[in-house]
Motif scaffolding. Structure first.
Motif, PDB file in Angstrom:
ATOM      1  N   CYS A 114      43.887  45.151  35.189  1.00  0.00           N
ATOM      2  CA  CYS A 114      43.657  44.464  36.463  1.00  0.00           C
ATOM      3  C   CYS A 114      42.162  44.336  36.738  1.00  0.00           C
ATOM      4  O   CYS A 114      41.693  43.286  37.198  1.00  0.00           O
ATOM      5  CB  CYS A 114      44.344  45.216  37.600  1.00  0.00           C
ATOM      6  N   ASP A 115      41.410  45.370  36.446  1.00  0.00           N
ATOM      7  CA  ASP A 115      39.963  45.321  36.668  1.00  0.00           C
ATOM      8  C   ASP A 115      39.284  44.376  35.677  1.00  0.00           C
ATOM      9  O   ASP A 115      38.321  43.684  36.020  1.00  0.00           O
ATOM     10  CB  ASP A 115      39.359  46.721  36.550  1.00  0.00           C
ATOM     11  N   LYS A 174      39.825  41.105  37.084  1.00  0.00           N
ATOM     12  CA  LYS A 174      39.047  40.950  38.316  1.00  0.00           C
ATOM     13  C   LYS A 174      37.576  40.658  38.026  1.00  0.00           C
ATOM     14  O   LYS A 174      36.939  39.847  38.697  1.00  0.00           O
ATOM     15  CB  LYS A 174      39.175  42.220  39.161  1.00  0.00           C
ATOM     16  N   TYR A 175      37.040  41.330  37.008  1.00  0.00           N
ATOM     17  CA  TYR A 175      35.624  41.173  36.669  1.00  0.00           C
ATOM     18  C   TYR A 175      35.453  40.450  35.338  1.00  0.00           C
ATOM     19  O   TYR A 175      34.553  40.762  34.553  1.00  0.00           O
ATOM     20  CB  TYR A 175      34.943  42.542  36.622  1.00  0.00           C
ATOM     21  N   ARG A 218      44.606  45.409  43.592  1.00  0.00           N
ATOM     22  CA  ARG A 218      43.294  44.908  43.168  1.00  0.00           C
ATOM     23  C   ARG A 218      43.127  43.415  43.454  1.00  0.00           C
ATOM     24  O   ARG A 218      42.131  42.813  43.091  1.00  0.00           O
ATOM     25  CB  ARG A 218      43.084  45.171  41.665  1.00  0.00           C
ATOM     26  N   VAL A 232      44.644  40.722  42.251  1.00  0.00           N
ATOM     27  CA  VAL A 232      44.598  39.831  41.079  1.00  0.00           C
ATOM     28  C   VAL A 232      46.010  39.457  40.633  1.00  0.00           C
ATOM     29  O   VAL A 232      46.228  39.118  39.477  1.00  0.00           O
ATOM     30  CB  VAL A 232      43.832  40.482  39.896  1.00  0.00           C
TER      31      VAL A 232
END
Length: 210
Positions: A157-158, A161-162, A196, A198
C-alpha cells in the motif's frame, strides 16, 4: 616517564587507541571521546581525509578496521525506533533481487532530522505521523538480529502511495512479486488500502491479479 615518539609513531599509536575505543563501543565513537584520548580535532579531520576514520553522522565516527556490514549499521543506528519500508522492505522480503543503494526507513515525524545527516550508509527517511507509523508493523530477521518492518500488505500500500519515489523497475518487480506471493493476505491488503487511502489504486492496478 613520557614516551618519546616520532610523529608517525604518535599517529599510529593514536589510531590504535581510537580503533580499540571503537571496538569497545560496538562500532561508534563520539568526537569528544576521541579528543579525550588527547587527539587534536585537526588530527581527527586528517584521519577522515586519509580514510582511516569514517564519519558516520555528525559527531560520530568509526574506523576502517571495524568490520560492520551496511545492514548492521542500519540496525545500530535505527534498530530501536526505525521501520524498514519501501525498497528496503521489498528487498528484505525477497521481492527485489538486488539491494537498493539507499535504505528506506520509516521514522516518527517528530524525530530530529539531524539523525539522518550521515555519510554512510545512504538513508532515505520517511517521516511518518505517530498514529500511522505503527500500523501493520512486524519483525524480520535482519543483520543477525530482529528489526521492525512493515507487513507485506502495508508495504505494498505504501509502495503504491509513494509510487513516484520508487524506481520504475523496482516498482514493477516489487508489486508483481507480491501478486505472485502465495502467502499474501488479500483481505488485509484491502484493509490497509482503506487506511492508507489507496483503495482505488489497489483495485485498478493489481486487483485484477488477486
Amino acid at each position: 616517564m613520557e614516551m618519546l615518539l616520532s610523529r608517525d609513531e604518535k599517529r599510529q599509536y593514536q589510531l590504535e587507541q581510537i580503533n580499540d575505543l571503537v571496538e569497545e563501543n560496538g562500532g561508534l565513537v563520539k568526537t569528544s571521546e576521541i579528543e579525550a584520548l588527547g587527539v587534536d580535532y585537526r588530527r581527527v579531520l586528517s584521519f577522515v581525509e586519509e580514510g582511516y576514520l569514517i564519519r558516520v553522522k555528525s559527531g560520530y565516527y568509526t574506523t576502517k578496521y571495524f568490520e560492520c556490514t551496511e545492514d548492521q549499521w542500519i540496525h545500530k543506528l535505527f534498530g530501536e525506533d526505525g521501520i524498514l519500508t519501501m525498497e528496503s522492505a521489498l528487498y528484505v522480503y525477497g521481492y527485489l533481487k538486488d539491494r537498493p543503494y539507499k535504505w528506506s526507513i520509516a521514522i516518527n515525524k517528530n524525530t530530529s532530522k539531524s539523525r539522518f545527516n550521515i555519510d554512510y550508509p545512504i538513508v532515505e527517511p520517511y517521516y511518518t505521523e505517530p498514529e500511522v507509523m505503527e500500523l501493520g508493523v512486524t519483525e524480520a530477521d535482519f543483520a543477525g538480529s530482529k528489526m521492525k518492518i512493515y507487513t507485506k500488505e502495508r508495504l505494498i500500500c505504501d509502495v503504491l502511495k509513494y509510487q513516484e519515489k520508487v524506481d520504475r523497475e523496482d516498482f514493477k518487480k516489487g508489486v508483481w512479486a507480491y501478486i505472485m506471493d502465495e502467502d499474501k493476505d488479500v483481505a488485509k491488503l484491502m484493509e490497509y488500502a482503506k487506511e492508507r487511502k489507496v483503495l482505488k489504486k489497489v483495485q485498478s492496478m493489481i486487483g485484477v491479479w488477486l
